[in-house]
Design an enzyme around this catalytic site. Structure first.
Site, PDB file in Angstrom:
ATOM      1  N   CYS A 255       0.817  -1.225   0.000  1.00 52.57           N
ATOM      2  CA  CYS A 255       0.000   0.000   0.000  1.00 52.57           C
ATOM      3  C   CYS A 255       0.846   1.268   0.000  1.00 52.57           C
ATOM      4  O   CYS A 255       0.350   2.338  -0.333  1.00 52.57           O
ATOM      5  CB  CYS A 255      -0.951   0.010   1.187  1.00 52.57           C
ATOM      6  SG  CYS A 255      -2.177  -1.293   1.087  1.00 52.57           S
TER       7      CYS A 255
ATOM      8  N   HIS B 260      -3.139   7.550   1.975  1.00 54.82           N
ATOM      9  CA  HIS B 260      -3.551   6.226   1.514  1.00 54.82           C
ATOM     10  C   HIS B 260      -4.949   5.978   2.059  1.00 54.82           C
ATOM     11  O   HIS B 260      -5.223   6.209   3.237  1.00 54.82           O
ATOM     12  CB  HIS B 260      -2.579   5.173   2.020  1.00 54.82           C
ATOM     13  CG  HIS B 260      -3.049   3.772   1.808  1.00 54.82           C
ATOM     14  ND1 HIS B 260      -3.567   3.350   0.602  1.00 54.82           N
ATOM     15  CD2 HIS B 260      -3.096   2.700   2.640  1.00 54.82           C
ATOM     16  CE1 HIS B 260      -3.906   2.080   0.701  1.00 54.82           C
ATOM     17  NE2 HIS B 260      -3.641   1.654   1.932  1.00 54.82           N
TER      18      HIS B 260
ATOM     19  N   ASN C 273     -10.041   0.214  -0.237  1.00 52.14           N
ATOM     20  CA  ASN C 273      -8.581   0.259  -0.202  1.00 52.14           C
ATOM     21  C   ASN C 273      -8.047  -0.323  -1.510  1.00 52.14           C
ATOM     22  O   ASN C 273      -8.151  -1.530  -1.740  1.00 52.14           O
ATOM     23  CB  ASN C 273      -8.094  -0.543   1.008  1.00 52.14           C
ATOM     24  CG  ASN C 273      -6.582  -0.526   1.150  1.00 52.14           C
ATOM     25  OD1 ASN C 273      -5.864  -0.127   0.239  1.00 52.14           O
ATOM     26  ND2 ASN C 273      -6.100  -0.979   2.301  1.00 52.14           N
TER      27      ASN C 273
HETATM   28  N1  ACO Z   1     -18.453  -7.634   9.351  1.00 52.28           N
HETATM   29  C1  ACO Z   1     -18.827  -7.807  10.617  1.00 52.28           C
HETATM   30  N2  ACO Z   1     -17.958  -8.073  11.609  1.00 52.28           N
HETATM   31  C2  ACO Z   1     -16.663  -8.166  11.279  1.00 52.28           C
HETATM   32  C3  ACO Z   1     -16.201  -7.993   9.949  1.00 52.28           C
HETATM   33  C4  ACO Z   1     -17.157  -7.713   8.960  1.00 52.28           C
HETATM   34  N3  ACO Z   1     -16.830  -7.524   7.670  1.00 52.28           N
HETATM   35  N4  ACO Z   1     -14.861  -8.139   9.930  1.00 52.28           N
HETATM   36  C5  ACO Z   1     -14.474  -8.379  11.186  1.00 52.28           C
HETATM   37  N5  ACO Z   1     -15.562  -8.409  12.012  1.00 52.28           N
HETATM   38  C6  ACO Z   1     -15.595  -8.642  13.453  1.00 52.28           C
HETATM   39  C7  ACO Z   1     -14.376  -9.379  13.960  1.00 52.28           C
HETATM   40  O1  ACO Z   1     -14.540 -10.770  13.787  1.00 52.28           O
HETATM   41  C8  ACO Z   1     -14.370  -8.983  15.413  1.00 52.28           C
HETATM   42  O2  ACO Z   1     -15.305  -9.769  16.098  1.00 52.28           O
HETATM   43  P1  ACO Z   1     -14.979 -10.331  17.583  1.00 52.28           P
HETATM   44  O3  ACO Z   1     -14.807  -9.112  18.416  1.00 52.28           O
HETATM   45  O4  ACO Z   1     -16.192 -11.136  17.886  1.00 52.28           O
HETATM   46  O5  ACO Z   1     -13.724 -11.126  17.430  1.00 52.28           O
HETATM   47  C9  ACO Z   1     -14.897  -7.551  15.401  1.00 52.28           C
HETATM   48  O6  ACO Z   1     -15.557  -7.386  14.126  1.00 52.28           O
HETATM   49  C10 ACO Z   1     -13.807  -6.493  15.573  1.00 52.28           C
HETATM   50  O7  ACO Z   1     -12.751  -6.796  14.678  1.00 52.28           O
HETATM   51  P2  ACO Z   1     -11.453  -5.896  14.601  1.00 52.28           P
HETATM   52  O8  ACO Z   1     -10.529  -6.455  13.562  1.00 52.28           O
HETATM   53  O9  ACO Z   1     -10.885  -5.669  15.975  1.00 52.28           O
HETATM   54  O10 ACO Z   1     -12.104  -4.528  14.065  1.00 52.28           O
HETATM   55  P3  ACO Z   1     -11.428  -3.118  13.822  1.00 52.28           P
HETATM   56  O11 ACO Z   1     -12.194  -2.092  14.497  1.00 52.28           O
HETATM   57  O12 ACO Z   1      -9.937  -3.183  14.058  1.00 52.28           O
HETATM   58  O13 ACO Z   1     -11.653  -2.900  12.244  1.00 52.28           O
HETATM   59  C11 ACO Z   1     -10.376  -3.072  10.205  1.00 52.28           C
HETATM   60  C12 ACO Z   1     -11.142  -3.814  11.318  1.00 52.28           C
HETATM   61  C13 ACO Z   1     -11.373  -2.255   9.405  1.00 52.28           C
HETATM   62  C14 ACO Z   1      -9.692  -4.102   9.316  1.00 52.28           C
HETATM   63  C15 ACO Z   1      -9.309  -2.144  10.805  1.00 52.28           C
HETATM   64  O14 ACO Z   1      -8.570  -2.831  11.787  1.00 52.28           O
HETATM   65  C16 ACO Z   1      -8.336  -1.566   9.787  1.00 52.28           C
HETATM   66  O15 ACO Z   1      -8.675  -0.757   8.961  1.00 52.28           O
HETATM   67  N6  ACO Z   1      -7.036  -1.923   9.889  1.00 52.28           N
HETATM   68  C17 ACO Z   1      -5.978  -1.375   9.083  1.00 52.28           C
HETATM   69  C18 ACO Z   1      -6.027  -1.840   7.670  1.00 52.28           C
HETATM   70  C19 ACO Z   1      -4.903  -1.172   6.926  1.00 52.28           C
HETATM   71  O16 ACO Z   1      -4.678   0.026   7.008  1.00 52.28           O
HETATM   72  N7  ACO Z   1      -4.105  -1.947   6.227  1.00 52.28           N
HETATM   73  C20 ACO Z   1      -2.890  -1.395   5.667  1.00 52.28           C
HETATM   74  C21 ACO Z   1      -2.968  -1.211   4.271  1.00 52.28           C
HETATM   75  S1  ACO Z   1      -3.444  -2.629   3.413  1.00 52.28           S
HETATM   76  C22 ACO Z   1      -2.068  -3.234   2.530  1.00 52.28           C
HETATM   77  O17 ACO Z   1      -0.912  -2.899   2.728  1.00 52.28           O
HETATM   78  C23 ACO Z   1      -2.346  -4.291   1.543  1.00 52.28           C
END
Ligand code: ACO
EC number: 2.3.1.180
Length: 323
Positions: free
Chosen positions: A114, A250, A280
């Site tokens: 990314c 990004h 993304n």
């Molecule tokens: N729908 C419903 N629930 C979901 C979903 C979904 N699509 N996906 C995950 N959940 C659930 C999880 O299972 C978890 O449930 P649990 O508490 O029962 O275990 C709960 O939601 C919370 O999950 P988290 O992963 O802690 O949620 P978070 O608030 O962190 O959001 C996200 C997730 C959107 C992925 C976030 O962490 C994020 O944006 N991270 C950074 C991503 C990023 O910037 N990546 C870098 C670039 S990508 C690259 O380089 C290719």
């Protein structure tokens, strides 16, 4: 006189197929509300069969050439930032070169996931400043839909496909922060975090593989590292956050974008946001945001921009430029 790499043109390409969040409700235990609230994403574009990374990259490059009023013969080099090249090799960049009908110069890919576009911009800038190239087409293009595990709700709802391109040209400046062009860059990586975000396939497995991400762990690194790299780049450019007209981040997650802007002390009015429409798109997200921000009339000549990105590796960085 100081040489600067100045933006001459910008363009983008998005696949026709738009997929709203609700579409995922049919096959996964997820919903529009969760996706919007946690990521800010409302819809994304997915490539059609045969619509490859190099195809989209070529279309974006053509749009940037048209906008610049230049032709393929005017280019010296093509750099494509991508983690989803059509084939293991040759590079997507050489495929774009062939598609554009460019039979001179050189072309290569940059892979920093990314953060790829920021790394590619920095490479192009170094080549221009060292006299190796006068005009460089810098493209970010991805088809992440092809490395999604469609049964994994924690990743497949977050990504999209697309391409953006920026044409850089060597121009004389005065060596001050009032110059147009790239004013500073800052690149970083820390391979100790390689397991937070990776694709579980490749040459060693004989498969293409699927993206795997510990999203909440990546999130923890993101705001802090993005604000730090942007601050370093701003200092190197001899400017402060107050001077910035547009942050072009990004587009991974609206909460990361908001958190980083807050840490930099900038209001969201100064941030170009496209994550709601594109999801993304990895290395394509910044050039897409630059092109859309320019088309919307947000980014204008003379504006001071800071771009910042973080991705797999981890790899992260920032570029400060005056449009
Ligand atoms: N729908 C419903 N629930 C979901 C979903 C979904 N699509 N996906 C995950 N959940 C659930 C999880 O299972 C978890 O449930 P649990 O508490 O029962 O275990 C709960 O939601 C919370 O999950 P988290 O992963 O802690 O949620 P978070 O608030 O962190 O959001 C996200 C997730 C959107 C992925 C976030 O962490 C994020 O944006 N991270 C950074 C991503 C990023 O910037 N990546 C870098 C670039 S990508 C690259 O380089 C290719």
């Amino acid at each position: 006189m100081t040489l600067r790499a100045v933006v001459k043109g910008v363009g983008h390409y998005l696949p026709e197929r738009v997929v709203p969040n609700a579409e995922f409700e049919k096959t996964l235990d997820t919903n529009d509300e969760w996706i919007r609230a946690r990521s800010g994403i409302e819809r994304r574009h997915f490539a059609a069969e045969g619509e490859t990374t190099s195809y989209m990259a070529t279309a974006a490059a053509q749009a940037a050439l048209t906008q610049a009023g230049l032709a393929v013969d005017d280019l010296d080099a093509i750099i494509v930032a991508t983690s989803t090249a059509d084939l293991t090799f040759p590079s997507a960049a050489t495929m774009v070169q062939a598609e554009l009908g460019m039979t001179h110069g050189f072309a290569f890919d940059v892979q920093a996931v990314c953060a790829g576009f920021v790394f590619a911009l920095s490479n192009a800038n170094a080549m221009i400043l060292s006299g190796q190239a006068k005009r460089v087409m810098v493209i970010g293009a991805e088809t992440f839909s092809r490395i999604m595990d469609w049964t994994d709700r924690s990743t497949c709802v977050l990504f999209g496909d697309g391409a953006g391109a920026v044409l850089l040209e060597a121009q004389e400046g005065h060596g001050t922060s009032d110059d147009r062009g790239i004013l500073s860059t800052d690149l970083n990586s820390d391979g100790r975090h390689k397991d937070l975000l990776y694709v579980d396939g490749g040459v060693s497995t004989g498969t293409t593989g699927y993206l795997r991400m510990q999203g909440n762990q990546v999130f923890r690194h993101a705001v802090e590292k993005l604000a730090a790299t942007a601050t370093t780049a701003l200092e190197r450019a001899g400017v402060t956050a107050k001077d910035v007209d547009w942050v072009v981040p990004h587009q991974a997650n609206i909460r990361i974008i908001q958190g980083t802007a807050k840490k930099l002390g900038l209001p969201m009015e100064n941030v170009v946001v496209t994550v709601q429409d594109h999801g993304n798109t990895s290395a394509a997200s910044i050039p897409l945001a630059l092109s859309v921000g320019h088309a919307r009339g947000q980014i204008k000549e003379g504006d001071l921009l800071v771009t910042e990105a973080i991705g797999g590796g981890l790899a992260w960085g920032a570029v400060v430029l005056r449009w």
